[in-house]
Design an enzyme around this catalytic site. Structure first.
Site, PDB file in Angstrom:
ATOM      1  N   CYS A  35       0.833  -1.217   0.000  1.00 14.96           N
ATOM      2  CA  CYS A  35       0.000   0.000   0.000  1.00 14.96           C
ATOM      3  C   CYS A  35       0.859   1.256   0.000  1.00 14.96           C
ATOM      4  O   CYS A  35       0.521   2.251  -0.654  1.00 14.96           O
ATOM      5  CB  CYS A  35      -0.892   0.036   1.243  1.00 14.96           C
ATOM      6  SG  CYS A  35      -2.017  -1.343   1.377  1.00 14.96           S
TER       7      CYS A  35
HETATM    8  C1  BEZ Z   1       0.719  -4.721   1.912  1.00 16.12           C
HETATM    9  O1  BEZ Z   1       0.329  -3.598   1.657  1.00 16.12           O
HETATM   10  O2  BEZ Z   1       1.897  -5.037   1.737  1.00 16.12           O
HETATM   11  C2  BEZ Z   1      -0.225  -5.776   2.435  1.00 16.12           C
HETATM   12  C3  BEZ Z   1      -1.322  -5.410   3.180  1.00 16.12           C
HETATM   13  C4  BEZ Z   1      -2.168  -6.415   3.674  1.00 16.12           C
HETATM   14  C5  BEZ Z   1      -1.905  -7.742   3.407  1.00 16.12           C
HETATM   15  C6  BEZ Z   1      -0.800  -8.080   2.627  1.00 16.12           C
HETATM   16  C7  BEZ Z   1       0.042  -7.100   2.132  1.00 16.12           C
END
Ligand code: BEZ
Length: 218
Positions: A46
């Protein structure tokens, strides 16, 4: 929960954001909008995505598109996270991020992960998947793509779809596979050959249903 179909009016809502209370339809106004959801703050994928959208923000603005993120944490956490995003991506993120800790918006927009029992917070609340919605000035849903939490989105592709939609709205054309702005386009099937003669002189017929013409915007 209503099914969100392409062509339907998206639900209106009021929600807190990093830029104050957002009344969604009013906030969209006469612009297009991209709403994109995140499974959580201070998460790696994100962070890269929000940095990229901040970098591309002028490209969205050029197309009269407002962008707004959503994540299932509260606004005070988002504000701290934005500092990290700006540090990592060397940007100045200036669009709002909705604080949706209650999942009210994510539920209304059917963004919650239904299947993965590990994709839950400590209280058992599901996270959102990575949805991206393109909404037009009439508040009509024009694109919805859902990505898994593990895969970052490709926002240049979202800009490409917006270019295709805006061109099609203006010129009665559609765009073929792998189209990029400037490439030839397809005359919309609703346009008769007689109309095409006037609208798109020198168009090329490959099949009666597949007629190409040059990109009318260039
Ligand atoms: C991420 O943004 O890396 C992420 C967020 C939730 C679950 C898996 C990855």
């Amino acid at each position: 929960m209503p099914v969100l179909r392409l062509g339907s009016i998206v639900p209106d809502f009021a929600s807190e954001s990093t830029q104050g209370t957002i009344h969604f339809h009013e906030w969209i106004g006469d612009s297009w909008a991209v709403l994109f959801s995140h499974p959580g703050d201070f998460t790696p994928v994100c962070t890269t995505e929000l940095g990229e959208v901040a970098r591309l923000h002028p490209e969205f603005q050029k197309r009269k598109v407002k962008v707004i993120g959503l994540s299932v944490d509260d606004v005070s956490k988002h504000k701290k996270w934005i500092q990290d995003i700006n540090e990592v991506a060397q940007t100045n993120l200036s669009f709002p991020i909705i604080g949706d800790a209650s999942r009210a918006v994510a539920s209304e927009y059917d963004m919650l992960d239904a299947l993965d029992p590990t994709n839950r917070d400590a209280a058992g609340m599901p996270f959102t998947v990575r949805d991206v919605l393109v909404i037009d000035p009439q508040k009509i849903l024009r694109l919805k793509i859902s990505y898994p939490a593990s895969t970052g989105r490709h926002f240049q592709e979202i800009l490409r779809v917006i270019d295709s939609l805006q061109l099609g709205d203006k010129h009665k054309v559609t765009t073929p596979v792998n189209w990029q702005p400037g490439d030839k386009v397809i005359i919309h099937p609703s346009v008769s050959n007689e109309q095409a003669d006037t609208l798109f002189p020198n168009y090329e017929t490959v099949k009666p249903y597949l007629r190409y013409t040059k990109d009318p915007s260039v």
